[in-house]
Scaffold this active site. Structure first.
Site, short mmCIF file in Angstrom:
data_model
loop_
_atom_site.label_atom_id
_atom_site.label_comp_id
_atom_site.label_asym_id
_atom_site.label_seq_id
_atom_site.Cartn_x
_atom_site.Cartn_y
_atom_site.Cartn_z
N ASN A 64 0.87 -1.18 0.00
CA ASN A 64 0.00 0.00 0.00
C ASN A 64 0.90 1.23 0.00
O ASN A 64 1.42 1.64 1.03
CB ASN A 64 -0.88 -0.05 1.26
CG ASN A 64 -1.82 1.14 1.38
OD1 ASN A 64 -1.67 2.13 0.65
ND2 ASN A 64 -2.76 1.06 2.30
N ARG B 283 -2.39 -1.69 -3.70
CA ARG B 283 -3.46 -0.69 -3.63
C ARG B 283 -3.15 0.40 -4.66
O ARG B 283 -2.05 0.95 -4.67
CB ARG B 283 -3.53 -0.07 -2.24
CG ARG B 283 -4.51 1.08 -2.18
CD ARG B 283 -4.43 1.81 -0.86
NE ARG B 283 -5.26 2.99 -0.86
CZ ARG B 283 -4.93 4.13 -0.28
NH1 ARG B 283 -3.79 4.25 0.36
NH2 ARG B 283 -5.74 5.16 -0.31
N HIS C 229 -10.60 6.06 -1.30
CA HIS C 229 -10.58 5.33 -0.03
C HIS C 229 -11.63 4.22 -0.03
O HIS C 229 -12.07 3.78 1.03
CB HIS C 229 -10.90 6.26 1.18
CG HIS C 229 -9.79 7.18 1.55
ND1 HIS C 229 -10.04 8.42 2.11
CD2 HIS C 229 -8.45 7.05 1.51
CE1 HIS C 229 -8.88 9.02 2.36
NE2 HIS C 229 -7.90 8.21 2.00
N ARG D 144 -3.87 18.63 2.23
CA ARG D 144 -4.81 18.99 1.14
C ARG D 144 -5.90 19.91 1.65
O ARG D 144 -6.40 19.74 2.77
CB ARG D 144 -5.44 17.72 0.55
CG ARG D 144 -4.55 16.99 -0.40
CD ARG D 144 -5.09 15.62 -0.76
NE ARG D 144 -4.48 14.56 0.01
CZ ARG D 144 -4.86 13.29 0.02
NH1 ARG D 144 -5.90 12.93 -0.70
NH2 ARG D 144 -4.23 12.39 0.74
N GLU E 22 -7.23 -2.01 5.19
CA GLU E 22 -7.18 -2.07 3.72
C GLU E 22 -6.41 -3.31 3.27
O GLU E 22 -6.73 -3.92 2.26
CB GLU E 22 -6.51 -0.81 3.17
CG GLU E 22 -7.43 0.40 3.21
CD GLU E 22 -6.69 1.70 3.39
OE1 GLU E 22 -5.82 1.77 4.29
OE2 GLU E 22 -6.97 2.66 2.66
#
Ligand code: ADP
Length: 398
Positions: free
Chosen positions: A7, A88, A177, A238, A381
């Protein structure tokens, strides 16, 4: 067979090793640049044995090599055995939805999408390149963060822009996500002993990136991120969604060009931009507690953003059964959860102060009379990606 999950995040590389049948990772690791390049911190746990070191890893290519070597040295990955690798990938666009074996066509498409996911697709490509070189005989599978949003209704993915931008340029909401939100929604159903098909849940993934998704009956129906992972509540670096008129003004009145705007919005805004301290929530919390006014402002704005996203998503569901918090900030900051939930009284949501402060995920922290349960769920994840790898290899991928 073992499954290696990679990931590649914007400033870190997470990795896990699974055996084919087990759901729990036998080893997990993190290589983290903490925002800077060059030497990185490396933490690898094999079973209960955690070791922390500094490693020479300039970028995601080098970090992937370190990950594979470390797992192999520590006996968690046997390079002579059969191995499959799951990667991912944040942005798959419209062409790449289902998890898929990686070939040149797939890497080309991921590369084409780098301009709209500049923090994420390039590191994923570097990690894929390194892993394919190190493990050339292994099948490599890409799992996309955008896949969970394949069923968004049209009025939630078309933007109120000239329609030709959608038709001709493919500008639409994708959502991100998704791997984490899908896991969380399924885990919420499991925790509440409900069938996923009957559960309405809003999941908040609050890590370096930050997004919220409404899922009804296992299907994502609305989400805060958009065409890029820049939209929604403010994040570590961000901006999240801002008045687009500001960007026009910054160009006209202050001479900023597209690269300036990209840097400002993706790397110099959010918690870092407002606090002036750090993009790391813990550091901003520490500065706020030490009296920094801008750090306090950043935390207030952050909570407001998450609360706003939840409020907006709640309007897309006919009933809210559960609200779930996951990822670094969502799992760990009791203060953030309290601040978010304090403003959600109109939704009938209440959290138990002691449980919020003391409980570790996975747990329910709602008060007995809360209209929706409030859950802390550890982000997994890696587990979702390992499951996807198994189904792609078995030919049963959705
Ligand atoms: P990524 O999106 O890179 O996977 P994580 O899910 O690891 O990120 O989340 C990183 C964020 O979680 C950072 O802002 C970090 O400060 C925050 N975080 C981690 N632990 C804590 C904690 N104990 N309290 C508050 N924030 C935390």
């Amino acid at each position: 067979m073992s499954i290696l999950v990679i990931n590649a995040g914007s400033s870190s590389l997470k990795f896990s090793a699974f055996t084919a049948s087990e759901e729990d990772a036998c080893a997990t690791g993190l290589i983290d640049w903490g925002g800077g390049a060059g030497r990185a911190g490396c933490r690898v746990s094999v079973g209960a044995d955690e070791r922390v070191s500094d490693v020479d890893a300039e970028d995601h290519l080098a970090a992937t090599r370190v990950a594979v070597e470390t797992l192999s040295e520590r006996g968690a990955l046997r390079l002579n055995d059969e191995i499959a690798v799951g990667h991912r990938v944040v942005h798959g666009g419209t062409a790449l939805r289902d998890s898929t074996r990686i070939d040149e066509r797939v890497t080309r498409r991921i590369a084409e999408l780098s301009s709209v996911a500049p923090l994420h697709n390039p590191p994923a490509l570097r990690a894929i390149e390194a892993a394919r070189r190190l493990l050339p005989d292994a099948p490599h599978v890409a799992v996309f963060d955008t896949a969970f949003y394949r069923d968004l209704p049209r009025h939630r993915y078309v933007y109120p822009l000239p329609y030709a931008w959608y038709e001709e340029w493919g500008i639409r909401r994708f959502g991100f996500h998704g791997i984490s939100h899908e896991y969380c929604a399924a885990r919420a159903a499991e925790m509440l002993a409900r069938a996923p098909s009957g559960l309405n849940v809003i999941t908040c993934h609050l890590g370096a990136g930050c997004s919220a998704t409404a899922t009804a009956g296992g299907v994502a129906v609305a989400t805060s991120m958009g065409f890029t992972p820049l939209a929604g509540p403010m994040m570590g670096t961000r901006s999240g969604t801002v008045d687009p008129g500001i960007l026009l003004h910054a160009q006209r009145a202050h001479g900023l060009d597209v690269e300036d705007l990209d840097r400002a919005l993706n790397r110099e805004s959010g918690l870092l931009g407002v606090s002036g301290v750090s993009s790391d929530y813990r550091a901003v919390e520490a500065a706020a507690n030490a009296g920094s006014d801008r750090a306090r402002l950043a935390l207030d704005m952050y909570a407001e953003g998450v609360r706003g996203a939840i409020g907006s998503l709640a309007t897309t569901l006919d009933r809210l059964d559960a609200l779930a918090f996951t990822a670094g900030i969502g799992e760990n900051s009791a203060a953030l959860r309290a601040s978010v939930c304090d403003g959600l009284g109109t939704l009938g949501i209440g959290i138990d102060d002691a449980r919020n402060r003391e409980t570790q995920p996975d747990a329910d922290i709602a008060t007995a009379d809360s209209r929706a349960r409030v859950l802390l769920i550890r982000a997994r994840e890696d587990l979702m990606i390992a499951r996807e790898v198994r189904s792609v290899l078995a030919g049963t991928s959705s």
